[in-house]
Design a protein around this motif. Structure first.
Motif, mmCIF file in Angstrom:
data_model
loop_
_atom_site.group_PDB
_atom_site.id
_atom_site.type_symbol
_atom_site.label_atom_id
_atom_site.label_comp_id
_atom_site.label_asym_id
_atom_site.label_seq_id
_atom_site.Cartn_x
_atom_site.Cartn_y
_atom_site.Cartn_z
ATOM 1 N N ASN A 161 0.815 -1.220 0.000
ATOM 2 C CA ASN A 161 0.000 0.000 0.000
ATOM 3 C C ASN A 161 0.844 1.264 0.000
ATOM 4 O OD1 ASN A 161 -2.578 -1.316 0.151
ATOM 5 N ND2 ASN A 161 -1.991 -1.910 2.225
ATOM 6 N N ALA A 162 2.157 1.106 0.124
ATOM 7 C CA ALA A 162 3.055 2.274 0.132
ATOM 8 C C ALA A 162 4.360 1.852 -0.526
ATOM 9 C CB ALA A 162 3.310 2.736 1.566
ATOM 10 N N ASN A 192 -8.697 4.181 -2.147
ATOM 11 C CA ASN A 192 -7.581 3.757 -3.004
ATOM 12 C C ASN A 192 -6.874 4.929 -3.685
ATOM 13 O OD1 ASN A 192 -7.840 0.988 -2.555
ATOM 14 N ND2 ASN A 192 -9.301 0.717 -4.221
ATOM 15 N N ASP A 201 -5.379 7.945 -2.747
ATOM 16 C CA ASP A 201 -4.106 8.527 -2.317
ATOM 17 C C ASP A 201 -2.939 7.577 -2.532
ATOM 18 O OD1 ASP A 201 -5.431 10.788 -1.666
ATOM 19 O OD2 ASP A 201 -5.349 10.496 0.516
ATOM 20 N N LYS A 202 -3.150 6.314 -2.226
ATOM 21 C CA LYS A 202 -2.030 5.383 -2.397
ATOM 22 C C LYS A 202 -1.719 5.168 -3.870
ATOM 23 C CE LYS A 202 -4.848 1.209 -1.602
ATOM 24 N NZ LYS A 202 -5.110 0.121 -0.663
ATOM 25 N N THR A 203 -2.735 5.259 -4.708
ATOM 26 C CA THR A 203 -2.490 5.149 -6.145
ATOM 27 C C THR A 203 -1.726 6.377 -6.643
ATOM 28 O OG1 THR A 203 -4.479 3.808 -6.391
ATOM 29 C CG2 THR A 203 -3.599 4.804 -8.398
ATOM 30 N N ALA A 251 1.977 6.036 -5.961
ATOM 31 C CA ALA A 251 2.742 4.889 -6.474
ATOM 32 C C ALA A 251 3.676 5.323 -7.601
ATOM 33 C CB ALA A 251 1.788 3.806 -6.983
ATOM 34 N N GLY A 298 0.387 -3.791 -5.934
ATOM 35 C CA GLY A 298 -0.806 -3.448 -5.154
ATOM 36 C C GLY A 298 -2.006 -3.487 -6.080
ATOM 37 N N ASN A 350 -0.854 -0.771 -8.526
ATOM 38 C CA ASN A 350 0.277 0.049 -8.117
ATOM 39 C C ASN A 350 1.513 -0.839 -8.062
ATOM 40 O OD1 ASN A 350 -1.567 2.122 -7.802
ATOM 41 N ND2 ASN A 350 -1.909 1.640 -5.636
ATOM 42 N N ALA A 358 4.360 -0.613 4.460
ATOM 43 C CA ALA A 358 3.712 -0.945 3.178
ATOM 44 C C ALA A 358 2.540 -1.899 3.368
ATOM 45 C CB ALA A 358 4.723 -1.533 2.208
ATOM 46 N N TRP A 359 2.525 -2.569 4.516
ATOM 47 C CA TRP A 359 1.446 -3.538 4.740
ATOM 48 C C TRP A 359 1.242 -3.798 6.222
ATOM 49 C CZ3 TRP A 359 5.301 -5.335 1.042
ATOM 50 C CH2 TRP A 359 6.468 -5.819 1.643
#
Lengths: 203, 203
Positions: free
Chosen positions: A27-28, A80, A82-84, A87, A151, A178, A186-187
């Motif tokens: 996720n990051a 979804n 912001d994390k996209t 990436a 992701g 991502n 990240a998780w």
């Protein structure tokens, strides 16, 4: 020594870890770029994975420009987006609904497959989704083989995204993925999985 | 040195060959049995592969007894029947259409996903097929990690097989997979694949 007493896997342990045990949905990501030649190497690694009649309907759109990102992000679901946006690489993984046009080349032993098996657009769309999903599975493993984390996300406005990126209706997005090196936090903890005996029965 | 000049893949070359470059869909196998512990090791290797909401809808039926083989074979299309009959192990790879019942356990962060996202049986079936296909992709790679070849087939009477093996209608077979060590003349020449630039576009 019987097979039962040996390790049933031939794949080396570090490869098992790289591809499966230590690999996680991220996720990051770090800021490190994912160059074109890496995506190309991943494609060359996984392109031979089996699909029905060698249909290989998966297509990738790499969303690299600021302008293309700006077209994509509004279609992501809120949790979804912001994390996209953060990436290093975003890929739209889409099924080519007209994949059958390539079949005379891809499955030369039976060129009629194009019309016999895939003449009906509904059957064809179902097959495109199914075989693209197989290929997404191979692609996830391929990214991990390049030391990358994926992701994959299905949480987006599918109709809106398709209209924006595939206005002629010949493709449909299945996953927005991502891609990058996993960053800090990240998780979270791994989610549970079903036990073998819940998944596998012998008859 | 830039990334462009290094090998973009971290996976060792012998692992690349085992899982991808040398691995092929097999139509013929040796007589060597595929023991339960090998299937278990493959499952343990690939079980964490990502699916949407961790739904993991894939279920496996290992067809081992003569009686179960006799129930399966009539549903295979003619050109798939003999090679399936000769495979050391046959697995029915099926989607659990009631996978959502497991979600409170598999995705505890959002136990309502069961009803919010998967309350509609048609949406649920589509999701079950898609996520099972991802898992079939991981499973193919997992079998290769065990030195096995897979022969996935969609050429069977789906309705007839489902009625025979899943009479309560809660599962649907997606693939019948022959599994074993590749035998003599297990495959012909590789079929062509699309070039990278035909599959990947950058925007």
């Amino acid at each position: 020594m019987t097979t039962a007493l040996t390790n049933p896997l031939q794949l080396a342990e570090d490869a098992q870890n790289l591809l499966f045990h230590n690999a996680r949905t991220a996720n990051a990501f770090t800021d490190e770029e994912v160059p074109e030649e890496t995506v190309r190497a991943v494609y060359e690694l996984v392109k031979n994975g089996p699909t029905e009649f060698n249909t290989t309907p998966l297509r990738l759109v790499l969303v690299r420009s600021d302008e293309a990102r700006a077209r994509l992000l509004p279609h992501m679901l809120d949790n979804n987006r912001d994390k996209t946006a953060a990436a290093p690489l975003i890929a739209i993984l889409a099924a080519d609904l007209e994949f059958h046009e390539e079949l005379p080349r891809l499955f030369p032993y039976f060129p009629q497959a194009k019309d016999v098996f895939y003449g009906d657009p509904n059957d064809r769309a179902e097959s495109a989704r199914f075989n693209s999903a197989l290929q997404i599975g191979y692609f996830v493993i391929g990214l991990r083989a390049a030391g990358l984390a994926a992701g994959p996300q299905s949480g987006f406005d599918h109709e809106g995204l398709d209209k924006e990126f595939f206005p002629d209706g010949t493709h449909t997005a299945l996953v927005v993925m991502n891609i990058g090196k996993p960053g800090e936090d990240a998780w979270g903890p791994r989610l549970p999985r079903l036990e073998y005996d819940e998944v596998v029965t012998t008859v």
